[in-house]
Design a protein around this motif. Structure first.
Motif, PDB file in Angstrom:
ATOM      1  N   SER A  45     -25.450  12.105 -61.230  1.00  0.00           N
ATOM      2  CA  SER A  45     -25.511  10.692 -61.617  1.00  0.00           C
ATOM      3  C   SER A  45     -25.369   9.752 -60.419  1.00  0.00           C
ATOM      4  CB  SER A  45     -24.423  10.385 -62.648  1.00  0.00           C
ATOM      5  OG  SER A  45     -24.612  11.156 -63.808  1.00  0.00           O
ATOM      6  N   ASP A  46     -24.451  10.079 -59.503  1.00  0.00           N
ATOM      7  CA  ASP A  46     -24.235   9.189 -58.356  1.00  0.00           C
ATOM      8  C   ASP A  46     -25.503   9.063 -57.508  1.00  0.00           C
ATOM      9  OD1 ASP A  46     -21.655   8.760 -59.144  1.00  0.00           O
ATOM     10  OD2 ASP A  46     -20.819  10.343 -57.868  1.00  0.00           O
ATOM     11  N   ARG A  49     -28.173   6.978 -59.473  1.00  0.00           N
ATOM     12  CA  ARG A  49     -27.887   5.532 -59.455  1.00  0.00           C
ATOM     13  C   ARG A  49     -28.212   4.938 -58.096  1.00  0.00           C
ATOM     14  NH1 ARG A  49     -23.411   6.822 -62.812  1.00  0.00           N
ATOM     15  NH2 ARG A  49     -22.126   7.193 -60.974  1.00  0.00           N
ATOM     16  N   ALA A  52     -32.201   4.791 -57.761  1.00  0.00           N
ATOM     17  CA  ALA A  52     -32.958   4.189 -58.873  1.00  0.00           C
ATOM     18  C   ALA A  52     -33.661   2.879 -58.510  1.00  0.00           C
ATOM     19  CB  ALA A  52     -32.040   3.980 -60.075  1.00  0.00           C
ATOM     20  N   TYR A 121     -31.528   7.102 -65.010  1.00  0.00           N
ATOM     21  CA  TYR A 121     -30.791   7.065 -63.742  1.00  0.00           C
ATOM     22  C   TYR A 121     -29.338   6.651 -63.942  1.00  0.00           C
ATOM     23  CZ  TYR A 121     -35.343   7.492 -61.509  1.00  0.00           C
ATOM     24  OH  TYR A 121     -36.564   7.956 -61.100  1.00  0.00           O
ATOM     25  N   ASP A 122     -28.895   6.634 -65.201  1.00  0.00           N
ATOM     26  CA  ASP A 122     -27.505   6.321 -65.529  1.00  0.00           C
ATOM     27  C   ASP A 122     -27.092   4.941 -65.005  1.00  0.00           C
ATOM     28  OD1 ASP A 122     -25.104   6.971 -66.773  1.00  0.00           O
ATOM     29  OD2 ASP A 122     -24.204   7.685 -64.902  1.00  0.00           O
ATOM     30  N   LEU A 123     -28.014   3.977 -65.060  1.00  0.00           N
ATOM     31  CA  LEU A 123     -27.683   2.613 -64.631  1.00  0.00           C
ATOM     32  C   LEU A 123     -26.847   1.918 -65.698  1.00  0.00           C
ATOM     33  CD1 LEU A 123     -31.097   1.373 -63.149  1.00  0.00           C
ATOM     34  CD2 LEU A 123     -29.062   2.129 -61.908  1.00  0.00           C
ATOM     35  N   SER A 124     -25.919   1.094 -65.267  1.00  0.00           N
ATOM     36  CA  SER A 124     -25.076   0.334 -66.195  1.00  0.00           C
ATOM     37  C   SER A 124     -25.893  -0.789 -66.842  1.00  0.00           C
ATOM     38  CB  SER A 124     -23.884  -0.250 -65.443  1.00  0.00           C
ATOM     39  OG  SER A 124     -24.339  -1.200 -64.488  1.00  0.00           O
ATOM     40  N   VAL A 186     -25.450  -2.585 -58.625  1.00  0.00           N
ATOM     41  CA  VAL A 186     -24.881  -1.250 -58.842  1.00  0.00           C
ATOM     42  C   VAL A 186     -23.588  -1.075 -58.060  1.00  0.00           C
ATOM     43  CG1 VAL A 186     -25.258   1.215 -58.445  1.00  0.00           C
ATOM     44  CG2 VAL A 186     -27.103  -0.192 -59.387  1.00  0.00           C
TER      45      VAL A 186
END
Length: 222
Positions: A45-46, A49, A52, A121-124, A186
């Motif tokens: 994930s890191d 992110r 991305a 991309y597990d973006l918030s 991010v």
């Protein structure tokens, strides 16, 4: 003048809806490119992110290039462009209408798809919102600058490659500030400064690009 402007937009949208494959090919390319990277890099994930913003923005830039060659070439081939050049309406207004129609068909779908692709991309939520805002500001610039390249290479053999060679260097600031704003979001730094720069670039492009493209069209058709 406003009537001619809206007529050009409606006409181009209607013609595009009759050939939806041209629109879907651009969107399909964007989705495939953005989706391939998580499969190749892995589920970390890191890392996802971190990369991305750059991947989404590069994919959006390349996808926008795909449709630029058709911006004026179809009208040039069937004689419509020649008629547009002879109308009493200001040519830059008609060119602006075609650019807006081009963005509605190619840029706006990318903007609408970006939050869905960003989830890979597990973006918030904040980063996804920033991604949408940067694409809303940046993709019109890609169409505006791209119109200049499409007008300059009109009727030339290998026009698609020439457009990319002319346009890609000019879009580097959009890529830097667009991806930079999302990266700053991010990392928690905020991307306000990048958004101001993107907004300034869009306003400058909106004023000058249709004028330059109109002049280039007259030169290319002489």
């Amino acid at each position: 003048m406003l009537n001619a402007f809206t007529t050009i937009i409606r006409r181009d949208l209607t013609l595009a809806l009759r050939h939806p494959s041209d629109v879907f090919s651009t969107l399909f390319f964007f989705v495939i490119v953005v989706s391939l990277f998580p499969l190749g890099i892995g589920p970390e994930s890191d890392t996802l992110r971190l990369i991305a913003p750059g991947i989404v923005w590069v994919a959006a830039l390349l996808a926008s290039m795909l449709a630029l060659e058709r911006l004026f070439s179809i009208d040039f081939a069937d004689g419509t462009l020649e008629q547009l050049l002879l109308t009493p309406q200001p040519l830059y207004i008609l060119v602006l209408g075609k650019i807006i129609a081009h963005w509605l068909l190619t840029g706006l779908p990318l903007v609408l798809m970006s939050p869905v692709l960003g989830l890979q991309y597990d973006l918030s939520l904040d980063a996804l919102a920033m991604l949408i805002i940067t694409l809303l500001l940046g993709t019109p610039v890609l169409s505006l600058i791209g119109a200049i390249g499409a007008a300059l290479t009109l009727g030339l053999r290998g026009g698609g490659v020439l457009i990319s060679l002319l346009v890609l260097p000019l879009t580097i600031p959009v890529l830097i500030f667009g991806a930079g704003a999302v990266e700053a979001s991010v990392s928690g730094l905020g991307g306000t400064g990048h958004l101001y720069m993107l907004g300034a670039i869009m306003l400058i492009s909106l004023f000058f690009a249709p004028l330059v493209a109109a002049i280039a069209l007259r030169i290319s058709t002489e």
